[in-house]
Design an enzyme around this catalytic site. Sequence first.
Site, short mmCIF file in Angstrom:
data_model
loop_
_atom_site.label_atom_id
_atom_site.label_comp_id
_atom_site.label_asym_id
_atom_site.label_seq_id
_atom_site.Cartn_x
_atom_site.Cartn_y
_atom_site.Cartn_z
N GLU A 177 22.45 18.89 10.27
CA GLU A 177 22.26 18.26 8.96
C GLU A 177 23.14 18.95 7.91
O GLU A 177 23.37 20.15 7.99
CB GLU A 177 20.79 18.41 8.56
CG GLU A 177 20.40 17.58 7.36
CD GLU A 177 19.49 18.35 6.44
OE1 GLU A 177 19.72 18.26 5.23
OE2 GLU A 177 18.58 19.03 6.93
N LYS A 183 7.90 20.41 4.86
CA LYS A 183 7.36 21.30 3.84
C LYS A 183 6.18 20.66 3.15
O LYS A 183 6.14 19.43 3.00
CB LYS A 183 8.45 21.61 2.81
CG LYS A 183 9.52 22.50 3.38
CD LYS A 183 10.61 22.83 2.40
CE LYS A 183 11.61 23.73 3.10
NZ LYS A 183 12.95 23.66 2.54
N1 PSU Z 1 13.23 18.83 3.27
C1 PSU Z 1 13.54 20.13 3.35
N2 PSU Z 1 14.84 20.51 3.22
C2 PSU Z 1 15.82 19.59 2.99
C3 PSU Z 1 15.48 18.23 2.94
C4 PSU Z 1 14.18 17.89 3.08
O1 PSU Z 1 12.66 20.94 3.55
O2 PSU Z 1 16.99 19.97 2.85
C5 PSU Z 1 16.56 17.22 2.75
C6 PSU Z 1 16.91 16.59 4.12
O3 PSU Z 1 18.27 16.29 4.14
C7 PSU Z 1 16.11 15.32 4.08
C8 PSU Z 1 16.23 14.94 2.63
O4 PSU Z 1 16.63 14.33 4.94
O5 PSU Z 1 16.10 16.16 1.94
C9 PSU Z 1 15.18 13.96 2.21
O6 PSU Z 1 15.42 13.58 0.89
P1 PSU Z 1 14.53 12.45 0.22
O7 PSU Z 1 13.18 13.06 0.07
O8 PSU Z 1 15.19 12.19 -1.10
O9 PSU Z 1 14.58 11.29 1.14
#
Ligand code: PSU
Length: 313
Positions: free
Chosen positions: A29, A168
């Site tokens: 990622e 998380k």
């Molecule tokens: N959760 C984490 N660390 C992260 C992300 C999520 O603990 O870096 C990042 C990942 O790339 C995940 C994205 O796919 O955030 C999700 O974002 P959103 O909630 O805007 O969909």
Amino acid sequence: MYSDITKYFEISPRVKEGLVNSEPVVALESSIISHGMPYPTNLEVAKMAEEVVTENGAIPATIGVWKGKIVVGMDEQQRYEISNKPGDETTVAMKASVKGIPFAVIQKRNAGFTIAAILRAASIAGIRIMATGGIGGVSRGGEFTMDVSADLEELGHTSVGVVAAGCKSILDIGRTKEVLETKDVPVIGLGCDSFPAFFTPSSQYRIDYRIDSYDEAAEFLRTKWELGFQGAAILCNPVPAQYAMDQEIIDEAIRKATEMAKENAVGGEHNTPFLLDRVSELTGGASLRTNIEVIRNNAKTAALIAKSYWNHR
Ligand code: PSU
Ligand code: MN
């Protein structure tokens, strides 16, 4: 009309060689580089993850958009250019989920990819396993705000095995698990019985199935996809106990961070990076240290599962 999508891609020579020869490749990622961690830790961790994958016998492929190309297997310079280093405009990068990829491409921008975007790009390239930290999901209060990560939608229909330490608790873990249930995404506990809460190895929420070996995890994926059942599987890999955070400290930081997001009316794709930054600040960097160990652990596990997956084909 025939269209050649390869023109949008740049696949590194090593990754291409691996894919052609059915060697294990692990997608990594990249929004963790552009938005998930501060500079320069972001780049150090990205490099470490690549090294761990390599040491464990697989080929790393960090994926993102660099100057308008979807790069599968970003090199060190390309990773630098998505690092959002303060004061260096050559490193500015968007956060791209699937919806943002065409925009980054036409404007020849740089972008770090969310899990949703990695799943899609990896799947197109023929990569079957990815490593990340934690998945996106239903935000706290998401039942009212409808802030539900596109990751969940993508997990429902794109066939890649995702090694993650659960999610998380900036998210509503219970509702995240319920949506995964609706999308029929199998949640596997690798040697664990509960849904890991990223900073801590367990939570009150159940996984679907416990699996205790990498071979069996790989066999699960092979079986699912050979049956034609499209979609991801989440391979939950809890943080090693010695690197876990104190429950009360992390709970309190997340509570405060969530309050701050509300006060500042943070919404949409900015919410997750905002919360991650605040949690790191509020714990004086302790959450960042745990985050790094989670990445190390997940990169290793993903490599070992990828090796087993490709060995048995
Ligand atoms: N959760 C984490 N660390 C992260 C992300 C999520 O603990 O870096 C990042 C990942 O790339 C995940 C994205 O796919 O955030 C999700 O974002 P959103 O909630 O805007 O969909
Ligand atoms: Mn969101």
